[in-house]
Scaffold this motif. Sequence first.
Motif, short mmCIF file in Angstrom:
data_model
loop_
_atom_site.label_atom_id
_atom_site.label_comp_id
_atom_site.label_asym_id
_atom_site.label_seq_id
_atom_site.Cartn_x
_atom_site.Cartn_y
_atom_site.Cartn_z
N GLN A 399 31.01 10.53 40.81
CA GLN A 399 29.73 9.86 40.57
C GLN A 399 29.86 8.80 39.49
O GLN A 399 29.31 7.70 39.60
CB GLN A 399 28.69 10.91 40.16
CG GLN A 399 27.27 10.34 40.02
CD GLN A 399 26.26 11.43 39.73
OE1 GLN A 399 26.57 12.60 39.79
NE2 GLN A 399 25.04 11.01 39.42
N GLU A 400 30.62 9.14 38.45
CA GLU A 400 30.83 8.18 37.36
C GLU A 400 31.62 6.97 37.86
O GLU A 400 31.31 5.82 37.53
CB GLU A 400 31.58 8.85 36.20
CG GLU A 400 31.77 7.95 35.00
CD GLU A 400 32.48 8.65 33.86
OE1 GLU A 400 32.81 7.96 32.87
OE2 GLU A 400 32.70 9.87 33.95
N LYS A 401 32.61 7.24 38.70
CA LYS A 401 33.42 6.16 39.25
C LYS A 401 32.58 5.24 40.13
O LYS A 401 32.67 4.00 40.04
CB LYS A 401 34.58 6.76 40.06
CG LYS A 401 35.54 5.72 40.63
CD LYS A 401 36.68 6.41 41.38
CE LYS A 401 37.64 5.38 41.98
NZ LYS A 401 38.74 6.04 42.72
N SER A 403 29.37 4.85 39.97
CA SER A 403 28.41 4.18 39.11
C SER A 403 29.04 2.97 38.44
O SER A 403 28.44 1.89 38.35
CB SER A 403 27.87 5.15 38.06
OG SER A 403 26.99 4.50 37.19
N ASN A 404 30.28 3.14 37.97
CA ASN A 404 30.99 2.03 37.33
C ASN A 404 31.25 0.90 38.33
O ASN A 404 31.14 -0.28 37.99
CB ASN A 404 32.31 2.52 36.73
CG ASN A 404 32.09 3.43 35.54
OD1 ASN A 404 31.04 3.38 34.89
ND2 ASN A 404 33.08 4.26 35.23
N SER A 405 31.61 1.30 39.56
CA SER A 405 31.86 0.29 40.60
C SER A 405 30.60 -0.51 40.91
O SER A 405 30.63 -1.73 41.11
CB SER A 405 32.38 0.96 41.87
OG SER A 405 33.60 1.61 41.62
N GLU A 406 29.46 0.19 40.95
CA GLU A 406 28.19 -0.46 41.24
C GLU A 406 27.82 -1.45 40.13
O GLU A 406 27.35 -2.57 40.39
CB GLU A 406 27.09 0.60 41.39
CG GLU A 406 25.71 0.05 41.69
CD GLU A 406 25.62 -0.62 43.06
OE1 GLU A 406 24.66 -1.38 43.27
OE2 GLU A 406 26.51 -0.40 43.89
N GLN A 407 28.08 -1.04 38.88
CA GLN A 407 27.78 -1.91 37.75
C GLN A 407 28.65 -3.16 37.78
O GLN A 407 28.19 -4.28 37.49
CB GLN A 407 27.97 -1.15 36.44
CG GLN A 407 26.90 -0.09 36.19
CD GLN A 407 27.18 0.71 34.93
OE1 GLN A 407 28.11 0.40 34.19
NE2 GLN A 407 26.37 1.72 34.69
N MET A 408 29.92 -2.98 38.15
CA MET A 408 30.84 -4.13 38.22
C MET A 408 30.43 -5.08 39.34
O MET A 408 30.50 -6.30 39.22
CB MET A 408 32.27 -3.63 38.46
CG MET A 408 32.88 -2.92 37.24
SD MET A 408 34.52 -2.25 37.58
CE MET A 408 35.42 -3.76 37.91
N ARG A 409 29.95 -4.52 40.47
CA ARG A 409 29.52 -5.34 41.60
C ARG A 409 28.31 -6.20 41.22
O ARG A 409 28.23 -7.38 41.54
CB ARG A 409 29.18 -4.45 42.79
CG ARG A 409 28.89 -5.23 44.08
CD ARG A 409 28.52 -4.29 45.19
NE ARG A 409 27.30 -3.57 44.90
CZ ARG A 409 26.07 -4.11 45.06
NH1 ARG A 409 25.92 -5.36 45.46
NH2 ARG A 409 25.00 -3.38 44.78
#
Length: 412
Positions: A399-401, A403-409
Amino acid sequence: MSNSFSVRFILKKYKAKNGKAPIYIRLTHNGKHCDSSLKRKIPVEKWNTNQRVSGTSIEVRKLNRYLDQIYNKAFEIFENLQLKDEFISAEIIRNKLFNLEEEQQITLLSASKYHYDQNINNFSTGTLKHYKVTERYFERFLSAKKNLSDIAIEKVDYKFLLDFEAFLRAWKPKDHQKPIGHNGIMKHMCRFRKVLNYAYKMDWIADTPFKKYHISYEKSTRTYLTEEELSAIEVKELDIARLEQIRDIFIFSCYTGLSYIDLFNLSKDHIVIGINGEKWIQYKRQKTSTPFSVPLLPKALELIEKYEDHPKAQENQLLPVVSNQKTNAYLKEIADICGIKKQLTFHIARHTFATTVTLTNGVPMETVSKMLGHTKLSTTQIYAKVVENKIGTDMAALQEKLSNSEQMRKAD
């Protein structure tokens, strides 16, 4: 605690010969009795309801006086034992009444040794060893806290139990061993309880103080190797032969779930062709005598083949297993070499089989339980909780991974 005592005279009619039966005295203390012959016989019809002999002849009066004297003397002995606060039993009163040679006083250590000797053929070697360790702690406690070499078993009361527990908690080993943990202390207390229960059954004590004492265990987590850690140990090139051998034995247990003692005793005779036409281990656990069957996975078969020409294999031992102490010492070296931060012991292999190798890969819990030789499914469920915790941790990381990917996108 009740301290009742009674005396009865009994005519044992079933032992009658030629119309005469023997008179016995029955001494009863706290519901437990012993019978002793008075070496007197009378005609059956002469015995009356007052537990005396009917008649007025000199012989009858003389016999009744003897019965009165014995009756009074028995109560006198009982009262003297009470006044001196000594251990009382029907047998002790009987011995004093007839001036019989009394048995040697039963002490804590003599009771412990007797219990050990009586169970040499019933307990496993490991269990017997544990009882000896507990017995050594008895000796240390008596010496350090009571200034005694031993103590009468009847003097072991509830306070003694609490003092012994406190001693174990404060004990600081002088060798390499760690202080005793809570569950380790409870195991010593459990063995202590079994010794006292045995003493109670043997009528050496009137009651057991463990009726007031509660033995409780803390729930412990099962340490196991993750798939990555297991792989790291498997593929590591080890230049030292003894470490390679121990690593292989450990890996074999990771893929079969065998405990140390069961693997140590495993022979070629325990390898059979299973219902699917493949090789299985069929054996019974030494700890519980529970039969179990485990299909041999390719890695386990590979290791059996690797050591089939080893000298120990020629002696019918399946794999070259060394002592448990050496095995665990070498596993610590292997853990350091492989970068494993966990305290690696042989039993972790069994936990790894239950979690990483089977449950995590979808093997039903009931099947895992049978392969491990568990007598209760609840024991196996402990491993299921470990797997659930791992799933939760893995999903949190995912989930954290994400979430981080979504923020980077979004940032792009």
